[in-house]
Design a protein around this motif. Structure first.
Motif, PDB file in Angstrom:
ATOM      1  N   TYR A  37      44.971  43.321  35.993  1.00 41.96           N
ATOM      2  CA  TYR A  37      44.731  43.435  37.432  1.00 41.96           C
ATOM      3  C   TYR A  37      45.831  44.271  38.092  1.00 41.96           C
ATOM      4  CZ  TYR A  37      43.576  41.985  42.180  1.00 41.96           C
ATOM      5  OH  TYR A  37      43.220  41.978  43.505  1.00 41.96           O
ATOM      6  N   LEU A  76      38.705  47.419  39.660  1.00 40.59           N
ATOM      7  CA  LEU A  76      39.223  46.133  40.141  1.00 40.59           C
ATOM      8  C   LEU A  76      38.112  45.096  40.267  1.00 40.59           C
ATOM      9  CD1 LEU A  76      41.887  46.993  42.869  1.00 40.59           C
ATOM     10  CD2 LEU A  76      42.240  45.781  40.725  1.00 40.59           C
ATOM     11  N   ILE A  79      37.601  43.360  36.965  1.00 37.50           N
ATOM     12  CA  ILE A  79      38.830  42.632  36.652  1.00 37.50           C
ATOM     13  C   ILE A  79      38.922  41.345  37.477  1.00 37.50           C
ATOM     14  CG2 ILE A  79      41.342  42.690  36.812  1.00 37.50           C
ATOM     15  CD1 ILE A  79      40.246  44.197  34.447  1.00 37.50           C
ATOM     16  N   VAL A  80      38.585  41.411  38.765  1.00 40.82           N
ATOM     17  CA  VAL A  80      38.559  40.210  39.609  1.00 40.82           C
ATOM     18  C   VAL A  80      37.554  39.208  39.050  1.00 40.82           C
ATOM     19  CG1 VAL A  80      37.941  39.317  41.891  1.00 40.82           C
ATOM     20  CG2 VAL A  80      39.335  41.370  41.701  1.00 40.82           C
ATOM     21  N   LEU A  83      39.050  37.572  35.924  1.00 36.42           N
ATOM     22  CA  LEU A  83      40.021  36.542  36.290  1.00 36.42           C
ATOM     23  C   LEU A  83      39.322  35.244  36.693  1.00 36.42           C
ATOM     24  CD1 LEU A  83      42.718  38.514  38.301  1.00 36.42           C
ATOM     25  CD2 LEU A  83      43.197  36.897  36.463  1.00 36.42           C
ATOM     26  N   CYS A 167      33.265  43.419  45.817  1.00 34.26           N
ATOM     27  CA  CYS A 167      34.506  42.759  45.393  1.00 34.26           C
ATOM     28  C   CYS A 167      34.989  41.796  46.477  1.00 34.26           C
ATOM     29  CB  CYS A 167      35.581  43.794  45.080  1.00 34.26           C
ATOM     30  SG  CYS A 167      37.035  43.106  44.278  1.00 34.26           S
ATOM     31  N   THR A 197      44.269  38.789  47.493  1.00 39.09           N
ATOM     32  CA  THR A 197      43.390  39.892  47.110  1.00 39.09           C
ATOM     33  C   THR A 197      42.557  40.356  48.303  1.00 39.09           C
ATOM     34  OG1 THR A 197      43.261  38.998  44.871  1.00 39.09           O
ATOM     35  CG2 THR A 197      41.632  40.646  45.470  1.00 39.09           C
TER      36      THR A 197
END
Length: 476
Positions: A37, A76, A79-80, A83, A167, A197
């Motif tokens: 991230y 991103l 990736i978010v 996570l 996102c 974030t």
């Protein structure tokens, strides 16, 4: 060029912090995901930094590098998601609402993650063409004499904006579900991560305003990096402290285990005396009927204790428990009978809701009976003095080849933060309690290849659920 270097250095902060986390928490998949991230956030800043390299490299090269480093904000999104997937799938111990948890598992899975990666790659390819970014033009920053390059967007730029928007929606969704996680430390970290974030993306949106100089995201990254890393370190530090405390408790159990053999021997000798005199007492002609009933209860409890000692002695020798197909209804009813004394003493009504005439399960009768005795005893002692509604309801159900046992009382409840720790050794809310009853219960359920958890608890009562495999070959 100085501004470009400063922005690039700010972009390195997340990577440096993430590498430190990897070194401290080796083997942590969560730390690895955070590193990814942070890496893509750094690419995001390099994307901004190249816009300030006028006069150092050519305009065409700046355009190419800007498109290239858009890899950061574009990826991103998956990736978010990744996570969130790790936190929900591998770091969440208990959810208050089981249906919500099943829904989350259906949404946060590898198939959806793979789709997001492919979609992000397509968005990235579009941005590498004039459909996404036509080129760059020179713009002056508001209230300054500084010029930098600002991108000219193509006709499909709206796809990129929708991508980033998804996102933000994902982050809000993660924050909402984080409130349902019962692990308080993980819940705090996930909430902080979601907030930071969201804050970072809010700063990043301002980069689309030409006059800001695309510097807003740099301030957001500084704030984000500091807060999120300290939050992660705090979570892991607290978990490490709790683990060390648990190890200390385990040492106490190991020391206590060394005394178990001699203690079992002494209890067995005393039990023989109790059982012997109980039989003689029952033969007295002058014993009233009420006395005979009480003596029968003593004999029943003595027999349960005798069977428990025999089973435990065999377990100490062979480290195994003998399982047979038993009627769970009979086991629960016998446990209620044994518990009659402290049920009456605490003015509690125990109701067993039998949905099936017989309910066969692969179990050890003695141990499982003691599980229900312990649960009934704990619940009987958990009612506030002033409470008139003192009820314990035990119900059973079958789902495929698993038996679901719901144990519901109207007691004072268990604090949310203690839903997991009540099953730890030497954890008790009673002044004279040793904190070994529920750990015994959990161990026995685990030996049966089952699970036990707190489903819900409040000041109005507690709902504990036990899941057992019905057959020896049940997939659990």
């Amino acid at each position: 060029m100085i501004i470009a270097c400063l922005i690039a250095l700010i972009g390195m902060i997340p990577i440096v912090l993430a590498i430190c986390l990897i070194k401290i928490y080796k083997g942590s998949e969560l730390a690895t995901a955070l590193l990814l991230y942070m890496l893509f956030i750094s690419f995001w800043q390099l994307d901004v930094a190249v816009l300030y390299t006028k006069g150092v490299i050519s305009k065409d090269l700046i355009t190419f590098l800007f498109r290239l480093f858009r890899l950061g904000p574009t990826f991103l999104v998956p990736i978010v998601f990744y996570l969130a997937y790790i936190l929900i799938k591998k770091h969440t111990a208990n959810f208050k609402n089981q249906r919500s948890y099943q829904f989350l598992l259906a949404v946060f899975n590898r198939k959806v993650l793979f789709f997001l990666v492919i979609w992000s790659f397509l968005i990235y390819l579009i941005n590498m063409t004039k459909l996404g970014i036509i080129g760059i033009k020179e713009i002056k920053i508001l209230h300054s004499s500084i010029y930098y390059y600002f991108p000219e967007y193509g006709p499909l730029q709206f796809l990129y904006l929708l991508h980033l928007g998804s996102c933000i929606i994902l982050i809000i969704f993660i924050f909402i579900i984080s409130r349902q996680i019962q692990n308080v430390y993980l819940k705090d970290f996930l909430s902080t991560f979601s907030f930071c974030t969201f804050l970072l993306y809010s700063f990043g949106v301002l980069n689309f305003v030409p006059g800001t100089g695309a510097l807003c995201s740099s301030f957001g990254i500084i704030i984000f990096s500091v807060i999120i890393v300290f939050s992660f370190i705090r979570m892991h530090t607290i978990q490490t402290v709790n683990f060390n405390r648990l190890m200390e408790r385990q040492k106490k159990l190991d020391n206590a285990g060394n005394l178990t053999v001699s203690l079992v021997h002494e209890v067995k000798n005393t039990l023989q005396i109790i059982n012997g005199f109980s039989k003689l007492l029952n033969e007295l002609p002058s014993l009233p009927s009420e006395g005979k009933k009480m003596n029968a209860m003593i004999q029943t409890a003595g027999q349960q204790l005798d069977e428990l000692i025999k089973n435990y002695t065999e377990y100490l020798k062979d480290k195994s428990i003998d399982f047979k197909m038993m009627d769970l209804n009979e086991i629960i009813e016998q446990a209620i009978d044994i518990s009659e004394e402290f049920i009456k003493r605490n003015s509690v009504v125990v109701t067993f809701d039998k949905k099936y005439r017989t309910l066969k399960t692969y179990a050890n009768q003695t141990y499982l009976k003691q599980v229900f005795v312990n649960l009934i005893k704990n619940s009987s002692e958990a009612f506030p003095i002033e409470r008139s509604d003192r009820i314990i309801i035990i119900s059973t159900d079958i789902q495929i080849d698993k038996i679901i046992i719901d144990f519901i009382d109207s007691g004072k409840g268990i604090p949310t933060d203690n839903w997991e720790s009540i099953f730890d050794p030497f954890t008790s809310s009673k002044k004279d309690g040793l904190g070994l009853g529920l750990p015994f219960v959990k161990n026995i359920i685990f030996e049966h290849r089952g699970d036990i958890k707190v489903v819900d608890s409040s000041s109005k009562g507690t709902h504990i659920q036990i899941i057992l495999p019905q057959y020896s070959f049940s997939d659990f």
